[in-house]
Design a protein around this motif. Structure first.
Motif, short mmCIF file in Angstrom:
data_model
loop_
_atom_site.label_atom_id
_atom_site.label_comp_id
_atom_site.label_asym_id
_atom_site.label_seq_id
_atom_site.Cartn_x
_atom_site.Cartn_y
_atom_site.Cartn_z
N SER A 281 0.83 -1.21 0.00
CA SER A 281 0.00 0.00 0.00
C SER A 281 0.86 1.25 0.00
N THR A 282 1.93 1.23 0.76
CA THR A 282 2.84 2.39 0.83
C THR A 282 3.53 2.61 -0.51
N ILE A 283 3.97 1.54 -1.14
CA ILE A 283 4.62 1.64 -2.45
C ILE A 283 3.65 2.20 -3.48
N LEU A 284 2.42 1.68 -3.48
CA LEU A 284 1.43 2.14 -4.45
C LEU A 284 1.10 3.61 -4.23
N LEU A 285 0.96 4.02 -2.96
CA LEU A 285 0.64 5.42 -2.65
C LEU A 285 1.78 6.34 -3.08
N SER A 286 3.02 5.92 -2.87
CA SER A 286 4.16 6.76 -3.26
C SER A 286 4.20 6.96 -4.77
N LYS A 287 3.87 5.90 -5.50
CA LYS A 287 3.84 6.01 -6.96
C LYS A 287 2.72 6.96 -7.41
N TYR A 288 1.58 6.86 -6.77
CA TYR A 288 0.45 7.72 -7.14
C TYR A 288 0.76 9.18 -6.84
N ILE A 289 1.34 9.44 -5.67
CA ILE A 289 1.69 10.82 -5.30
C ILE A 289 2.72 11.39 -6.27
N ALA A 290 3.73 10.60 -6.62
CA ALA A 290 4.75 11.06 -7.57
C ALA A 290 4.13 11.39 -8.91
N MET A 291 3.16 10.59 -9.33
CA MET A 291 2.48 10.82 -10.60
C MET A 291 1.66 12.12 -10.55
N ILE A 292 0.96 12.36 -9.43
CA ILE A 292 0.17 13.59 -9.28
C ILE A 292 1.09 14.81 -9.25
N LEU A 293 2.22 14.67 -8.58
CA LEU A 293 3.18 15.78 -8.54
C LEU A 293 3.72 16.10 -9.93
N PHE A 294 3.94 15.06 -10.73
CA PHE A 294 4.40 15.28 -12.10
C PHE A 294 3.35 16.03 -12.90
N ALA A 295 2.08 15.64 -12.75
CA ALA A 295 0.99 16.34 -13.44
C ALA A 295 0.92 17.79 -12.98
N LEU A 296 1.12 18.01 -11.68
CA LEU A 296 1.06 19.38 -11.13
C LEU A 296 2.21 20.23 -11.66
N VAL A 297 3.41 19.66 -11.71
CA VAL A 297 4.57 20.41 -12.22
C VAL A 297 4.38 20.77 -13.69
N LEU A 298 3.86 19.84 -14.49
CA LEU A 298 3.59 20.13 -15.90
C LEU A 298 2.55 21.24 -16.03
N THR A 299 1.52 21.22 -15.20
CA THR A 299 0.46 22.23 -15.25
C THR A 299 1.00 23.60 -14.86
N ILE A 300 1.78 23.66 -13.79
CA ILE A 300 2.35 24.94 -13.35
C ILE A 300 3.32 25.48 -14.40
N THR A 301 4.11 24.58 -14.99
CA THR A 301 5.04 24.99 -16.05
C THR A 301 4.28 25.58 -17.23
N THR A 302 3.18 24.94 -17.61
CA THR A 302 2.35 25.43 -18.71
C THR A 302 1.81 26.82 -18.41
N PHE A 303 1.31 27.01 -17.18
CA PHE A 303 0.77 28.31 -16.79
C PHE A 303 1.84 29.40 -16.88
N ILE A 304 3.00 29.14 -16.30
CA ILE A 304 4.07 30.15 -16.28
C ILE A 304 4.56 30.47 -17.69
N VAL A 305 4.80 29.43 -18.48
CA VAL A 305 5.31 29.64 -19.84
C VAL A 305 4.29 30.40 -20.69
N CYS A 306 3.03 29.96 -20.65
CA CYS A 306 1.99 30.63 -21.44
C CYS A 306 1.84 32.09 -21.04
N TYR A 307 1.88 32.34 -19.74
CA TYR A 307 1.71 33.72 -19.27
C TYR A 307 2.88 34.60 -19.73
N LEU A 308 4.11 34.13 -19.55
CA LEU A 308 5.28 34.94 -19.90
C LEU A 308 5.39 35.14 -21.41
N VAL A 309 5.12 34.07 -22.17
CA VAL A 309 5.21 34.18 -23.63
C VAL A 309 4.20 35.19 -24.16
#
Length: 266
Positions: free
Chosen positions: A97-125
């Protein structure tokens, strides 16, 4: 708790140490520049503002973000079986359960980083191409700022993204082949719009409980929290979030049950 954070860090390293991950980020950075350059150079609409172009770009980029994150999600568990590393992972002093949760959290963080990157890049461009502005090509509610609208837009898009990615994570837990999990998850993504259109034509009350209908929540932004995702059957933002929450629980429950019971000796 410290060991759990190290486990999440380990999952993040698996994601960010791959060249393809940085290629994904490169695409997210380059696409807004290309789109803004084309709009700036060829658009005859003099009323086009930085916010309007940003929303247009974000709509397209969320499609890429979803595909990129689905690829990561679909192989995060299945990939361990494909590469034969699952046994090395499970012999460590962590529960499944701990391993599965860590994988899921890492995946959500990756989605969040991509989303924040998109927001910043689109705004600055778009700030560079079109300057700063306080208008957007949508009807805003009373006293609502453009910033509020755009942040709400990204938040609602992110909710839909999480649902699709959670489905991909479930497929990863259900299948040993990362390729099969990716194929099924991307098929789910592309089939969503088709199924939504077909079900919308049915005009049946039960259709409003179908997941695909609620994956895009942005129509609520211009409808004061209520809209007709299905003709003749108005729904509210709260109702859509409730439906998504139910599917979210189901997807994660299936992931947990399958992963807990999976035989790794085969």
């Amino acid at each position: 708790m410290g060991n759990f954070f190290k486990l999440i860090q380990n999952e993040n390293m698996k994601i960010y140490l791959r060249i393809r991950t940085w290629i994904m980020f490169g695409i997210i950075v380059i696409l807004p520049i290309i789109i803004s350059l084309l709009v700036y150079g060829f658009s005859e609409d003099i009323s086009m503002t930085n916010w309007t172009v940003m929303i247009m770009e974000s709509y397209a980029l969320f499609f890429f973000i979803t595909i990129f994150t689905v690829v990561i999600a679909s192989e995060t568990v299945a990939g361990e079986f494909s590469w034969g590393t699952i046994k090395l992972l499970l012999i460590r002093p962590w529960s499944r359960s701990t391993i599965l949760l860590s994988k899921y959290i890492a995946m959500i963080l990756f989605a969040l980083v991509l989303t924040i990157t998109t927001f910043i890049v689109c705004y600055l461009v778009n700030l560079a191409f079109f300057g700063s502005g306080d208008t957007i090509d949508v009807i805003l509610s009373n006293d609502e700022s453009v910033w509020t609208y755009v942040l709400q837009y990204y938040l609602l898009k992110f909710v839909g993204l999480i649902m699709i990615v959670t489905f991909g994570f479930m497929m990863s837990a259900a299948f040993r082949s990362s390729g099969l999990a990716i194929a099924l998850s991307i098929s789910f993504l592309f089939a969503g719009n088709i199924i939504t259109t077909i079900f919308a034509l049915a005009e049946k009350a039960w259709v409003k409980y179908v997941l695909f209908i609620h994956l895009d929540l942005t129509p609520y932004l211009s409808s004061d929290g209520e809209t007709s995702l299905i003709p003749g059957h108005p729904t509210t933002l709260g109702f859509s979030l409730g439906v998504l929450a139910a599917y979210f629980i189901i997807f994660n429950a299936i992931s947990w049950i399958v992963f807990k019971k999976r035989d790794i000796t085969a």
